[in-house]
Design an enzyme around this catalytic site. Structure first.
Site, PDB file in Angstrom:
ATOM      1  N   HIS A 154      -7.612  -5.653  -0.014  1.00 46.84           N
ATOM      2  CA  HIS A 154      -6.361  -5.175   0.013  1.00 46.84           C
ATOM      3  C   HIS A 154      -5.626  -5.685   1.295  1.00 46.84           C
ATOM      4  O   HIS A 154      -5.841  -5.314   2.571  1.00 46.84           O
ATOM      5  CB  HIS A 154      -6.796  -3.615   0.433  1.00 46.84           C
TER       6      HIS A 154
ATOM      7  N   SER B 247       0.786  -1.168  -0.104  1.00 46.01           N
ATOM      8  CA  SER B 247      -0.184   0.234   0.054  1.00 46.01           C
ATOM      9  C   SER B 247       0.975   1.360   0.024  1.00 46.01           C
ATOM     10  O   SER B 247       1.726   1.389  -1.010  1.00 46.01           O
ATOM     11  CB  SER B 247      -0.996  -0.266   1.150  1.00 46.01           C
TER      12      SER B 247
HETATM   13  C1  GCU Z   1      -5.466   4.823   1.653  1.00 47.29           C
HETATM   14  C2  GCU Z   1      -4.779   5.685   0.473  1.00 47.29           C
HETATM   15  C3  GCU Z   1      -3.949   4.799  -0.447  1.00 47.29           C
HETATM   16  C4  GCU Z   1      -3.047   4.164   0.434  1.00 47.29           C
HETATM   17  C5  GCU Z   1      -3.727   3.266   1.445  1.00 47.29           C
HETATM   18  C6  GCU Z   1      -2.840   2.524   2.438  1.00 47.29           C
HETATM   19  O1  GCU Z   1      -6.321   4.059   1.078  1.00 47.29           O
HETATM   20  O2  GCU Z   1      -5.864   6.369  -0.321  1.00 47.29           O
HETATM   21  O3  GCU Z   1      -3.220   5.520  -1.523  1.00 47.29           O
HETATM   22  O4  GCU Z   1      -2.483   3.082  -0.646  1.00 47.29           O
HETATM   23  O5  GCU Z   1      -4.387   4.194   2.313  1.00 47.29           O
HETATM   24  O6  GCU Z   1      -1.644   2.899   2.396  1.00 47.29           O
HETATM   25  O7  GCU Z   1      -3.432   1.582   3.224  1.00 47.29           O
END
Ligand code: GCU
Length: 407
Positions: A387, A246
């Site tokens: 995710h 992420s």
């Molecule tokens: C949020 C953000 C993303 C990121 C994510 C994370 O959703 O919008 O860009 O990758 O957090 O780091 O969990």
């Protein structure tokens, strides 16, 4: 306190996904990607030498200027072994904690690097290195630590019994160790706490006039972890695979671009500002990133809000900065916010740069079925599910690293 904040911010991040984000493939407008293989003066790049000497520095400069900002040359660090347990995890691992003093001073910014090495290793081991989201105590469930022959209750930083081992599924330590790899990780709040005003609380306080953002700060810490790994005689520092999930996947891509000592780069669900093509209006957009996380990138990145088409670079060029080193890009089917297809298409496009080095990447533009990895030196999969980082992801990363480290 900071931990509570981290939790709240993570919760806010979920809310930061606006209702009007586009998730309809039919509504993605047409776009044209900047050509990674064209020098600024219009000359095509036809060989690896021209890429490395001319185009790569141009692209790196584009990312610094328009997105990531400039990171300082490394300060002189010091590292101290703060604990070692040679019988950790029931004797399967050697576990060490190293305190890295980012400017060599005890009262300066520091991080605690947690290193696991397989106990039965013959010779130097390859290592996966990546920052963690919730603290070093969340990586394994081991309730204690051996100090010589004496067992004491675990004191790993920070002591939080309730969440001990809470992130173990994301690290798959047993699988990693069994495959003969070590694992090195640090809590990403150590180099910089992740909130708007965190800048002066971490490594960025050492160079406040630089334009770098928090992604730059976390990348900087990855390189300092690498400095330590180069000094550890049990580690094969030529075989360090960087892994980030992420926002930390965004950091892994940038760290790999800046620091070519990392032998393999793995982006797990890094999405917008990471592996996903910004020009594709699908899921998160540049203006969402800048609104929710204004501290991640340089101030100049804000000029691209709603203007992705005008950006002189895009995600395929960030990935191309990894070439010719092996690159693994992974998405999750339900993680539409990160735009799995946009991550795939960027990896397809980055493959053109790998061809200059006679390496194969993703040789198809057809989006693969779930859990069907495709590609060679550039590889991609979209896993079923949400995710996250799972055992499935790690199985692929380990096999990928084993194959490329053998070559
Ligand atoms: C949020 C953000 C993303 C990121 C994510 C994370 O959703 O919008 O860009 O990758 O957090 O780091 O969990």
């Amino acid at each position: 306190m900071i931990r509570t904040l981290a939790f709240l911010l993570a919760a806010c991040a979920a809310f930061a996904q606006p209702k009007d984000a586009n998730y309809d493939e039919a509504k993605v407008p047409r776009y044209t990607l900047p050509d990674a293989l064209l020098l600024a003066n219009g000359t095509p790049v036809r060989d690896a030498k021209t890429w490395t000497a001319k185009r790569r520095p141009e692209i790196l400069a584009l990312f610094e200027k328009n997105m990531q900002g400039h990171s300082p040359a490394p300060f002189k660090t010091a590292s101290e072994l703060s604990s070692i347990d040679t019988k950790a995890l029931g004797g399967r691992a050697i576990r060490k904690e190293i305190t890295v003093l980012f400017n060599g001073k005890k009262d300066g910014p520091k991080m605690s690097l947690l290193v696991y090495l397989p106990a039965n290793a013959k010779g130097k081991v390859p290592v996966f290195l990546g920052p963690n989201f919730q603290g070093n105590h969340t990586i394994d469930n081991d309730p204690g630590i051996h100090l010589g022959d004496v067992w004491v209750k675990n004191t790993r930083q920070p002591a939080g019994e309730k969440t001990r081992g809470a992130q173990a599924s994301r690290w798959q330590l047993d699988m990693v160790l069994k495959a003969g790899f070590g694992l090195a990780t640090f809590y990403y709040y150590d180099p910089e706490p992740d909130f708007k005003d965190g800048k002066m609380l971490g490594v960025r306080s050492m160079a406040p006039d630089e334009t770098w953002g928090a992604i730059g700060a976390w990348s900087y810490a990855l390189s300092r972890a690498m400095d330590y790994l180069e000094t550890d005689k049990a580690v094969n520092a030529k075989r360090v695979a960087l892994v980030g999930h992420s926002r930390l996947g965004k950091a892994a891509l940038w760290a790999g671009a800046l620091d070519t000592r990392f032998a393999i780069i793995i982006s797990n669900d890094s999405g917008e500002g990471g592996a996903a093509i910004s020009r594709r209006n699908f899921g998160e957009q540049v203006h969402n990133l800048n609104a929710s996380f204004p501290h991640w990138f340089t101030a100049a990145y804000k000029q691209w809000d709603h203007r992705e088409d005008a950006m002189p670079m895009d995600a395929h060029m960030l990935m191309a900065l990894t070439a010719p080193r092996p690159l693994y890009v992974a998405s999750a089917q339900e993680d539409l916010w990160a735009d799995p297809k946009g991550e795939f298409l960027a990896a397809v496009e980055a493959t053109k740069v790998y061809h200059l080095f006679k390496k194969k990447g993703i040789e198809t533009s057809e989006f693969p079925a779930p859990n069907q990895p495709v590609g060679d030196t550039v590889r991609y999969h979209v896993r079923t599910g949400k995710h996250d980082v799972t055992a499935y992801d790690w199985e692929q990363y380990i096999a990928f690293a084993q194959r490329h480290f053998k070559n």
